[in-house]
Design an enzyme around this catalytic site. Structure first.
Site, PDB file in Angstrom:
ATOM      1  N   CYS A   2       5.831 -11.685  -7.385  1.00  0.00           N
ATOM      2  CA  CYS A   2       6.881 -12.657  -7.718  1.00  0.00           C
ATOM      3  C   CYS A   2       6.867 -12.930  -9.230  1.00  0.00           C
ATOM      4  O   CYS A   2       5.808 -13.100  -9.832  1.00  0.00           O
ATOM      5  CB  CYS A   2       6.752 -13.971  -6.988  1.00  0.00           C
ATOM      6  SG  CYS A   2       6.864 -13.815  -5.209  1.00  0.00           S
ATOM      7  N   ARG A  27       6.894  -7.165 -10.822  1.00  0.00           N
ATOM      8  CA  ARG A  27       6.031  -8.075 -10.074  1.00  0.00           C
ATOM      9  C   ARG A  27       6.458  -8.216  -8.615  1.00  0.00           C
ATOM     10  O   ARG A  27       5.749  -8.826  -7.800  1.00  0.00           O
ATOM     11  CB  ARG A  27       6.031  -9.455 -10.729  1.00  0.00           C
ATOM     12  CG  ARG A  27       5.549  -9.449 -12.155  1.00  0.00           C
ATOM     13  CD  ARG A  27       5.602 -10.832 -12.738  1.00  0.00           C
ATOM     14  NE  ARG A  27       4.650 -11.702 -12.078  1.00  0.00           N
ATOM     15  CZ  ARG A  27       3.388 -11.865 -12.438  1.00  0.00           C
ATOM     16  NH1 ARG A  27       2.919 -11.203 -13.482  1.00  0.00           N
ATOM     17  NH2 ARG A  27       2.599 -12.676 -11.789  1.00  0.00           N
ATOM     18  N   TRP A  75       8.345 -10.934  -4.198  1.00  0.00           N
ATOM     19  CA  TRP A  75       7.576 -10.015  -3.360  1.00  0.00           C
ATOM     20  C   TRP A  75       7.270 -10.813  -2.098  1.00  0.00           C
ATOM     21  O   TRP A  75       6.522 -11.786  -2.127  1.00  0.00           O
ATOM     22  CB  TRP A  75       6.292  -9.595  -4.062  1.00  0.00           C
ATOM     23  CG  TRP A  75       5.544  -8.512  -3.343  1.00  0.00           C
ATOM     24  CD1 TRP A  75       5.794  -7.169  -3.382  1.00  0.00           C
ATOM     25  CD2 TRP A  75       4.415  -8.688  -2.467  1.00  0.00           C
ATOM     26  NE1 TRP A  75       4.894  -6.503  -2.591  1.00  0.00           N
ATOM     27  CE2 TRP A  75       4.039  -7.402  -2.016  1.00  0.00           C
ATOM     28  CE3 TRP A  75       3.704  -9.787  -2.023  1.00  0.00           C
ATOM     29  CZ2 TRP A  75       2.973  -7.193  -1.153  1.00  0.00           C
ATOM     30  CZ3 TRP A  75       2.639  -9.580  -1.153  1.00  0.00           C
ATOM     31  CH2 TRP A  75       2.277  -8.293  -0.723  1.00  0.00           C
ATOM     32  N   ASN A 102       5.635 -18.721  -7.082  1.00  0.00           N
ATOM     33  CA  ASN A 102       4.822 -17.515  -6.952  1.00  0.00           C
ATOM     34  C   ASN A 102       3.486 -17.957  -6.374  1.00  0.00           C
ATOM     35  O   ASN A 102       2.836 -18.829  -6.949  1.00  0.00           O
ATOM     36  CB  ASN A 102       4.646 -16.891  -8.347  1.00  0.00           C
ATOM     37  CG  ASN A 102       3.650 -15.754  -8.355  1.00  0.00           C
ATOM     38  OD1 ASN A 102       3.418 -15.128  -7.335  1.00  0.00           O
ATOM     39  ND2 ASN A 102       3.068 -15.479  -9.508  1.00  0.00           N
ATOM     40  N   GLY A 103       3.109 -17.412  -5.215  1.00  0.00           N
ATOM     41  CA  GLY A 103       1.850 -17.819  -4.598  1.00  0.00           C
ATOM     42  C   GLY A 103       2.055 -18.098  -3.119  1.00  0.00           C
ATOM     43  O   GLY A 103       3.057 -17.679  -2.532  1.00  0.00           O
ATOM     44  N   GLU A 485      -8.577   8.196  -6.763  1.00  0.00           N
ATOM     45  CA  GLU A 485      -7.493   7.681  -7.595  1.00  0.00           C
ATOM     46  C   GLU A 485      -6.271   8.601  -7.507  1.00  0.00           C
ATOM     47  O   GLU A 485      -5.129   8.140  -7.420  1.00  0.00           O
ATOM     48  CB  GLU A 485      -7.995   7.540  -9.050  1.00  0.00           C
ATOM     49  CG  GLU A 485      -6.943   7.158 -10.073  1.00  0.00           C
ATOM     50  CD  GLU A 485      -6.208   5.840  -9.787  1.00  0.00           C
ATOM     51  OE1 GLU A 485      -6.599   5.115  -8.866  1.00  0.00           O
ATOM     52  OE2 GLU A 485      -5.216   5.569 -10.472  1.00  0.00           O
ATOM     53  N   LYS A 489      -2.536   7.531  -6.230  1.00  0.00           N
ATOM     54  CA  LYS A 489      -1.342   7.719  -7.070  1.00  0.00           C
ATOM     55  C   LYS A 489      -0.252   8.412  -6.274  1.00  0.00           C
ATOM     56  O   LYS A 489       0.904   8.009  -6.288  1.00  0.00           O
ATOM     57  CB  LYS A 489      -1.650   8.600  -8.293  1.00  0.00           C
ATOM     58  CG  LYS A 489      -2.264   8.030  -9.520  1.00  0.00           C
ATOM     59  CD  LYS A 489      -1.521   6.971 -10.249  1.00  0.00           C
ATOM     60  CE  LYS A 489      -1.634   5.634  -9.607  1.00  0.00           C
ATOM     61  NZ  LYS A 489      -2.631   4.713  -9.997  1.00  0.00           N
ATOM     62  N   GLU A 492       1.134   6.141  -3.298  1.00  0.00           N
ATOM     63  CA  GLU A 492       1.846   4.903  -3.632  1.00  0.00           C
ATOM     64  C   GLU A 492       3.229   5.160  -4.206  1.00  0.00           C
ATOM     65  O   GLU A 492       4.142   4.381  -3.974  1.00  0.00           O
ATOM     66  CB  GLU A 492       1.016   3.950  -4.512  1.00  0.00           C
ATOM     67  CG  GLU A 492       0.694   4.402  -5.897  1.00  0.00           C
ATOM     68  CD  GLU A 492      -0.193   3.412  -6.660  1.00  0.00           C
ATOM     69  OE1 GLU A 492      -0.269   2.233  -6.309  1.00  0.00           O
ATOM     70  OE2 GLU A 492      -0.819   3.848  -7.649  1.00  0.00           O
ATOM     71  N   HIS A 508     -16.715  16.541   8.996  1.00  0.00           N
ATOM     72  CA  HIS A 508     -17.163  15.605  10.041  1.00  0.00           C
ATOM     73  C   HIS A 508     -15.985  14.911  10.698  1.00  0.00           C
ATOM     74  O   HIS A 508     -16.021  13.708  10.945  1.00  0.00           O
ATOM     75  CB  HIS A 508     -18.164  14.607   9.457  1.00  0.00           C
ATOM     76  CG  HIS A 508     -19.393  15.266   8.937  1.00  0.00           C
ATOM     77  ND1 HIS A 508     -20.327  15.880   9.754  1.00  0.00           N
ATOM     78  CD2 HIS A 508     -19.828  15.473   7.672  1.00  0.00           C
ATOM     79  CE1 HIS A 508     -21.278  16.413   9.024  1.00  0.00           C
ATOM     80  NE2 HIS A 508     -21.001  16.182   7.749  1.00  0.00           N
ATOM     81  N   LYS A 607       2.924  -5.068  -8.955  1.00  0.00           N
ATOM     82  CA  LYS A 607       1.880  -4.708  -9.910  1.00  0.00           C
ATOM     83  C   LYS A 607       0.775  -5.745  -9.993  1.00  0.00           C
ATOM     84  O   LYS A 607      -0.396  -5.419 -10.129  1.00  0.00           O
ATOM     85  CB  LYS A 607       2.492  -4.517 -11.296  1.00  0.00           C
ATOM     86  CG  LYS A 607       1.488  -3.942 -12.272  1.00  0.00           C
ATOM     87  CD  LYS A 607       2.141  -3.260 -13.410  1.00  0.00           C
ATOM     88  CE  LYS A 607       1.122  -2.568 -14.288  1.00  0.00           C
ATOM     89  NZ  LYS A 607       0.518  -1.403 -13.638  1.00  0.00           N
TER      90      LYS A 607
HETATM   91  C1  G6P Z   1      -2.050  -3.688  -7.319  1.00  0.00           C
HETATM   92  C2  G6P Z   1      -1.462  -2.551  -8.128  1.00  0.00           C
HETATM   93  C3  G6P Z   1      -2.521  -1.489  -8.400  1.00  0.00           C
HETATM   94  C4  G6P Z   1      -3.725  -2.113  -9.069  1.00  0.00           C
HETATM   95  C5  G6P Z   1      -4.288  -3.264  -8.230  1.00  0.00           C
HETATM   96  C6  G6P Z   1      -5.333  -4.062  -8.990  1.00  0.00           C
HETATM   97  O1  G6P Z   1      -2.305  -3.265  -6.024  1.00  0.00           O
HETATM   98  O2  G6P Z   1      -0.352  -1.986  -7.457  1.00  0.00           O
HETATM   99  O3  G6P Z   1      -1.994  -0.487  -9.245  1.00  0.00           O
HETATM  100  O4  G6P Z   1      -4.702  -1.148  -9.274  1.00  0.00           O
HETATM  101  O5  G6P Z   1      -3.240  -4.188  -7.909  1.00  0.00           O
HETATM  102  O6  G6P Z   1      -4.705  -4.717 -10.062  1.00  0.00           O
HETATM  103  P1  G6P Z   1      -5.445  -5.205 -11.348  1.00  0.00           P
HETATM  104  O7  G6P Z   1      -4.370  -5.845 -12.179  1.00  0.00           O
HETATM  105  O8  G6P Z   1      -6.476  -6.195 -10.895  1.00  0.00           O
HETATM  106  O9  G6P Z   1      -6.052  -4.025 -12.012  1.00  0.00           O
END
Ligand code: G6P
Length: 612
Positions: A2, A27, A75, A102-103, A485, A489, A492, A508, A607
């Site tokens: 948000c 956001r 969001w 937001n929250g 990672e 990527k 997502e 396994h 994000k």
């Molecule tokens: C969200 C984002 C990720 C990020 C994670 C942690 O899920 O989509 O890309 O890695 O938060 O965020 P931070 O700001 O704590 O690195």
């Protein structure tokens, strides 16, 4: 999670709010809305979907102007994405109050029940509407200003919030409040703003103040007053933004993500360079004293998402160089696992945004247990950065694409530096080795650049494999961390199912998913594991998998079974994750583009995750 923006001044607020919302869209983008004072009263326009939908709806409303208003990009948490659940929410029977939030308000059901008894009728399923009605209830018929009422309302709320509130009582005033969610106040000339972060104010002003937990601000065109919980005025330091607007723009790239991938040599270099002098690791201003590092019995690395994957790499490198026991934990698990934290332990919380709710909670928990906390954070003055005992900033600059790339690279850089410093403090790094390590770190940005030059090859591979329904990433040790990672990527942003497996573990169970034509991306950058990984590659090719191999320059295993091989330039193998990730980020990017996905704003994600 948000985005909130608000403006009060002399100019038309609508374009300013819209611009602010666009810059906060990363956001959350389930719905958007604004509330603005017009000649006819408080006008609310909101809609499900992106900011562009809101813009269209606004156009349909004909022309009107306003010099004060609040806006929100959502969001969804309580109540799905819909027009009704969009913010702002109106409070009161006659809609005198509008609120953006937001929250999460945890006790909203109880409060809602109470307010319904007083005749309030709810239009949405959100927790936020409760706040709007509560403020109206507490305000109606009382001779007190809005800020006093908001303070009273806050004392009844459980949960977390950043709030923007306006009331028909005063059409040039915004009241803002925060607890555990970021909110800043932009200070202009004859105008002021509220916003979830700097990107929403930077086109109007570079000066801002950060609201702290439990504070309430009264924002008017000519002044801003901040109160604490007791209602006392608080003197707030004014901060200045230290980056340019251009850093938050696409600069000719099709997507922020591609721009940010290409910025990685600089992000890495900016994080490392200021901390290396004449072949020595030097950074002392964050409380990481040699004594503390020498005595640390255990290093906890705590993070979420990609930052957690950076932590996996960090753990391996710190343990290898510093020979101290490290654990890496997902923050949301750590905080509820009754973790064993001792006073001399070092807790490193890694976070791009510095606002992630679970990471922040874990940090506070570590502090309560008496451990020294260090934040590895990208956003300057974010909550985690301010609350930690020490902070090591990653200098990646503003990252806008939801999927992180350059901030992840900068996190690796910071963790390598920490690993070297731990080793040095514990007497495990002689001068010569330190010089070599520093040289290798300073060389890495050029090697990352070399990896980026393979962009065409990766683009070709992405077009070849974009229609696969499932991709596996295999690696051992550091390569497993990088595989995690890479897999995140891909899934997502392209919505292709993918899994990362420790190469020796696949057999396994999960090997049952390998069939004719399954794509497997294998990593082999760790010399002592080459042969093992080759065996694992054979296991999957024998079952029909097509393998793309990402291998160290000197990898001498048999590659005949692999469809394509991408080579890394020579580097210290402990730093190889910084290079192997580059083609895998590009691969995810181009697969998402091939599949016409919204690369910078993948579905369901946000994000900055400021709720648990
Ligand atoms: C969200 C984002 C990720 C990020 C994670 C942690 O899920 O989509 O890309 O890695 O938060 O965020 P931070 O700001 O704590 O690195």
């Amino acid at each position: 999670m948000c985005g909130i923006v608000g403006f009060t001044g002399q100019e038309n607020a609508l374009p300013i709010l819209m611009r602010g919302l666009y810059s906060l869209e990363y956001r959350g983008y389930d719905s958007a809305g604004i509330a603005a004072f017009t000649e006819d009263g408080l006008k609310v326009i909101k809609t499900k979907g992106r900011i562009s939908n809101l813009e269209e709806k606004l156009r349909g409303e004909g022309s009107f102007s306003s010099t004060c208003g609040i806006g929100h990009t959502r969001w969804a948490t309580h109540g799905g994405p819909s027009d009704r659940n969009s913010h702002p929410h109106l409070g009161g029977r006659d809609g005198k109050v509008a609120v953006v939030h937001n929250g999460i308000i945890e006790n909203y059901l109880f409060l809602r029940g109470q307010l319904e008894k007083h005749g309030y009728v709810f239009q949405s399923e959100t927790d936020t509407e409760t706040v709007a009605h509560l403020i109206d209830y507490l305000h109606t018929g009382r001779q007190e200003d809005l800020a006093q009422t908001v303070l009273k309302a806050l004392s009844l709320l459980r949960g977390s919030y950043a709030l923007g509130v306006v009331s028909m009582d005063d059409s040039s005033e915004i009241v803002a409040a925060r607890r555990d969610n970021p909110l800043i106040i932009g200070l202009g000339e004859g105008e002021n703003m509220i916003a979830s972060d700097i990107t929403a104010i930077i086109s109007r002003t570079r000066r801002y103040i950060i609201l702290d937990d439990n504070e309430v601000a009264v924002v008017r065109p000519d002044r801003v007053t901040v109160y604490n919980q007791l209602g006392d005025v608080v003197d707030k330091p004014v901060q200045e933004v230290n980056w340019d607007l251009s850093a938050a723009e696409k600069g000719g790239y099709a997507h922020f993500m591609l721009k940010e991938i290409m910025e990685q040599p600089r992000a890495f270099s900016d994080t490392v360079r200021p901390r290396i002098q004449d072949g020595e690791i030097v950074f002392e201003d964050n409380g990481l004293t040699d004594e503390r590092l020498r005595e640390a019995g255990h290093i906890h690395l705590i993070a979420c998402g990609s930052a957690y994957h950076a932590g996996m790499v960090g753990k391996a490198v710190i343990e290898e160089l510093g020979r101290v026991r490290c654990s890496v934990s997902v923050a949301s698990e750590f905080r509820y696992s009754n973790p064993i934290i001792r006073e001399k332990d070092l807790c490193i919380v890694i976070s791009q945004s510095g606002e992630t709710a679970d990471s922040l909670a874990a940090l506070r928990q570590a502090q309560r247990a008496g451990a020294f906390t260090l934040a590895v954070v990208n956003v300057v003055s974010s909550t985690i950065a301010r609350e930690a005992d020490g902070v090591l900033y990653t200098w990646a600059g503003p990252e806008i694409a939801v999927a992180t790339t350059k901030a992840y690279s900068a996190q690796l850089a910071a963790l390598y530096l920490i690993a070297a410093k731990v080793a040095k403090a514990r007497g495990l790094l002689d001068r010569q080795t330190e010089r070599e390590l520093c040289g290798a770190l300073l060389q890495l940005p050029d090697s990352i650049r070399e990896m980026l030059e393979q962009i065409k090859t990766v683009q070709y591979l992405a077009s070849k494999y974009a229609n696969r329904s499932s991709v596996f990433y295999l690696g051992r040790g550091l390569d497993y961390a990088a595989a995690m990672e890479a897999s995140l990527k891909l899934k997502e942003i392209s919505y292709v199912h993918s899994e990362a497996y420790a190469a020796g573990e696949l057999k396994h169970g999960t090997i049952s998913l390998i069939e004719e034509g399954t794509l497997v991306v294998a990593l082999a950058t760790q010399r002592h594991l080459y042969e093992k990984t080759v065996s694992n590659i054979r296991e999957v090719t024998a079952r029909g998998a097509e393998v793309v191999l990402i291998a160290a320059e000197d990898f001498d295993g048999d590659v005949s079974a692999c469809k394509n091989v991408i080579r890394l330039p020579a580097c210290m193998e402990r730093f190889a994750a910084s290079l192997s990730i580059i083609p895998m980020q590009l691969f995810a990017y181009y697969v998402a583009v091939e599949r016409s996905c919204d690369v910078d704003k993948p579905r369901n994600l946000a994000k900055s995750v400021t709720v648990e």
